[in-house]
Scaffold this motif. Structure first.
Motif, short mmCIF file in Angstrom:
data_model
loop_
_atom_site.label_atom_id
_atom_site.label_comp_id
_atom_site.label_asym_id
_atom_site.label_seq_id
_atom_site.Cartn_x
_atom_site.Cartn_y
_atom_site.Cartn_z
N HIS A 91 -11.16 -4.61 -7.63
CA HIS A 91 -10.97 -3.16 -7.07
C HIS A 91 -10.25 -3.66 -5.72
CE1 HIS A 91 -13.09 -0.51 -9.68
NE2 HIS A 91 -12.30 -1.18 -10.46
N GLY A 92 -10.02 -5.05 -5.22
CA GLY A 92 -9.41 -5.21 -3.88
C GLY A 92 -10.20 -5.54 -2.79
N THR A 94 -10.91 -8.69 -1.86
CA THR A 94 -10.40 -9.88 -1.21
C THR A 94 -9.08 -9.47 -0.43
OG1 THR A 94 -11.31 -11.43 -2.67
CG2 THR A 94 -9.44 -12.18 -1.27
N LYS A 189 -5.82 1.30 -3.66
CA LYS A 189 -4.72 1.20 -4.43
C LYS A 189 -4.27 2.72 -4.82
CE LYS A 189 -6.73 -2.74 -7.20
NZ LYS A 189 -6.66 -3.41 -8.44
N LYS A 192 -0.70 3.08 -6.35
CA LYS A 192 -0.42 3.01 -7.80
C LYS A 192 -0.23 4.67 -8.38
CE LYS A 192 -2.04 -0.85 -9.81
NZ LYS A 192 -2.89 -1.46 -10.80
N SER A 224 -4.46 1.81 0.72
CA SER A 224 -4.01 0.49 0.02
C SER A 224 -4.18 -0.59 0.69
CB SER A 224 -2.42 1.03 -0.23
OG SER A 224 -1.79 -0.13 -0.73
N ALA A 225 -5.05 -1.56 0.23
CA ALA A 225 -5.05 -2.89 0.75
C ALA A 225 -3.64 -3.62 0.68
CB ALA A 225 -6.24 -3.67 0.12
N LEU A 226 -2.83 -3.14 -0.19
CA LEU A 226 -1.64 -3.74 -0.31
C LEU A 226 -0.54 -3.44 0.41
CD1 LEU A 226 -0.93 -6.03 -2.49
CD2 LEU A 226 0.22 -4.20 -3.88
P1 GTP Z 1 -12.76 -10.28 -7.22
O1 GTP Z 1 -12.97 -11.15 -6.13
O2 GTP Z 1 -12.32 -10.74 -8.64
O3 GTP Z 1 -14.16 -9.38 -7.62
O4 GTP Z 1 -11.54 -9.09 -7.07
P2 GTP Z 1 -11.25 -8.28 -5.68
O5 GTP Z 1 -12.02 -7.01 -5.52
O6 GTP Z 1 -11.58 -9.13 -4.50
O7 GTP Z 1 -9.98 -7.80 -5.93
P3 GTP Z 1 -8.31 -8.63 -5.31
O8 GTP Z 1 -8.24 -8.27 -3.87
O9 GTP Z 1 -8.29 -10.03 -5.84
O10 GTP Z 1 -7.36 -7.70 -5.98
C1 GTP Z 1 -7.19 -7.62 -7.53
C2 GTP Z 1 -5.79 -7.38 -7.65
O11 GTP Z 1 -5.53 -6.13 -7.35
C3 GTP Z 1 -4.67 -8.34 -7.04
O12 GTP Z 1 -3.50 -8.41 -7.99
C4 GTP Z 1 -4.27 -7.37 -6.25
O13 GTP Z 1 -2.95 -7.64 -5.52
C5 GTP Z 1 -4.37 -5.77 -6.39
N1 GTP Z 1 -4.49 -5.06 -5.36
C6 GTP Z 1 -5.47 -5.15 -4.33
N2 GTP Z 1 -5.32 -3.91 -3.75
C7 GTP Z 1 -4.30 -3.46 -4.05
C8 GTP Z 1 -3.80 -1.96 -3.62
O14 GTP Z 1 -4.24 -1.24 -2.69
N3 GTP Z 1 -2.65 -1.62 -4.32
C9 GTP Z 1 -2.20 -2.16 -5.44
N4 GTP Z 1 -1.34 -1.72 -6.12
N5 GTP Z 1 -2.78 -3.39 -5.95
C10 GTP Z 1 -3.82 -3.78 -5.20
#
Ligand code: GTP
Ligand code: MG
Length: 342
Positions: A91-92, A94, A189, A192, A224-226
């Motif tokens: 869910h993002g 990291t 996100k 998206k 949006s973390a991205l």
């Molecule tokens: P785990 O550590 O496996 O539990 O995952 P996580 O919650 O840390 O998620 P992570 O940050 O690895 O993100 C998972 C995927 O989502 C990656 O491919 C990121 O690039 C994508 N992502 C994270 N935040 C966003 C966002 O705000 N927008 C979009 N489009 N993609 C995102």
């Protein structure tokens, strides 16, 4: 019988006699010699001057000062809120931590290369600081809770807008509620095309999250973390909640903290990240954690800057441990190396 001598009361309150006598005089007590008897009313009044909550026991006079009494914290300085990010897989979390960390470097002091030390601090333009635990996830949270280390003040619950509320979202809610830690929802996100934040909100509310929009007190921010959208608002939401809860800590006492993570590093030996909770950790201090102890040789922050002092809310990497302590171990300062070595 409901009386206590000046020197006994001083002993209970843990102050030396001379300043104690001055205090009594300032309170209008005429006789302050060590064997002068104070009645329970006077003694209670004096104890309260020292932030104690006296219990007057009619048989044993005043001898019962409960240790864990609620203290008036308002006299102590503010400290940064300590925030853990939780949420379902992918869910993002990291990505969000990385984005927040970048703002911390951008705002940065000298250097500009972040060190992974399990926690980092973000300084906002408003001079306020937020400390994020960088070891998110339920395992770390549970480990610390199991050891009684209540490190987190606030949980940021990340929910992906395209995926919605999932099993680990609910698990995180349960963890936070069980620990009595307030939640801020970050709907991630939102860049998206299939993002549906309305659906996320409705679903959270069905699971007992009382969002502000329906008169509850849980803040909800769309991010949006991205792309970085909404991150400023998220930080503001954290600061708002921190101000409401007024997190404070003593700075002038012996240091207390918790181990965030530890490892063996080439050339440095055993190192551990300590999050200082109360007091100030200083270079040269002796601290204990679990079965290990450490004379603080070198301390550095998350930007690799060496520090002489670490006030409450500061995560620091500490070099000098005899063995690597465990995550979640409580850190206490020892007054004497001899005691520790014994
Ligand atoms: P785990 O550590 O496996 O539990 O995952 P996580 O919650 O840390 O998620 P992570 O940050 O690895 O993100 C998972 C995927 O989502 C990656 O491919 C990121 O690039 C994508 N992502 C994270 N935040 C966003 C966002 O705000 N927008 C979009 N489009 N993609 C995102
Ligand atoms: Mg991750």
């Amino acid at each position: 019988p409901e009386a206590i001598t000046v020197s006994n009361l001083a002993k209970i309150i843990c102050v030396r006699l001379a300043p104690f006598e001055r205090k009594l005089r300032s309170l209008g007590i005429e006789y302050t010699t060590h064997d002068h008897l104070l009645n329970s009313e006077e003694a209670s009044l004096i104890a309260m001057e020292y932030d104690l909550n006296p219990i007057v026991d009619s048989i044993a006079a005043i001898d019962l000062f409960p240790k864990a009494m609620p203290k008036d914290m308002s006299i102590y300085p503010l400290r940064p809120p300590i925030v853990t990010i939780m949420g379902h897989v992918d869910h993002g979390k990291t990505t969000l931590l990385d984005a927040l960390r970048k703002t911390s470097v951008a705002a940065g002091e000298v250097g500009g290369i972040t060190q992974h030390i399990g926690a980092f601090s973000v300084s906002l333009p408003s001079q306020k600081t937020i400390t994020f635990l960088d070891t998110p996830g339920h395992a770390a949270f549970s480990a610390m809770r199991a050891r009684g280390a209540h490190v987190t003040d606030i949980v940021v619950l990340v929910v992906a807008a395209d995926d919605g509320v999932m099993p680990q979202t609910l698990e995180a809610i349960k963890h936070a509620k069980d620990a009595g830690v307030p939640i801020i929802v970050a709907i991630n996100k939102i860049d998206k095309h299939d993002a549906n934040s309305r659906k996320v909100r409705d679903s959270l509310m069905r699971h007992g999250i009382e969002l502000e929009e329906v008169g509850g007190d849980t803040q909800c921010v769309e991010i949006s973390a991205l792309t970085g959208k909404g991150l400023g608002e998220l930080e503001e939401a954290i600061i708002t909640l921190a101000e409401l809860n007024d997190y404070r800590a003593e700075v002038d006492i012996e240091a207390e903290g918790v181990i965030i993570e530890s490892q063996i590093e080439k050339g440095k030996g055993n190192v551990a990240t300590v999050l200082v909770k109360r007091g100030t950790l200083k270079q040269g201090d002796i601290i204990v954690a679990g079965t290990s102890w450490c004379k603080v040789r070198i301390m550095s922050d998350d930007k690799g800057q060496s520090l002489k002092q670490a006030p409450p809310g500061t995560p620091v990497k500490v070099v000098g441990w005899r063995e690597t302590p465990n995550t979640g171990d409580e850190v206490l300062q020892a007054t004497d190396e001899v005691i520790v070595g014994a």
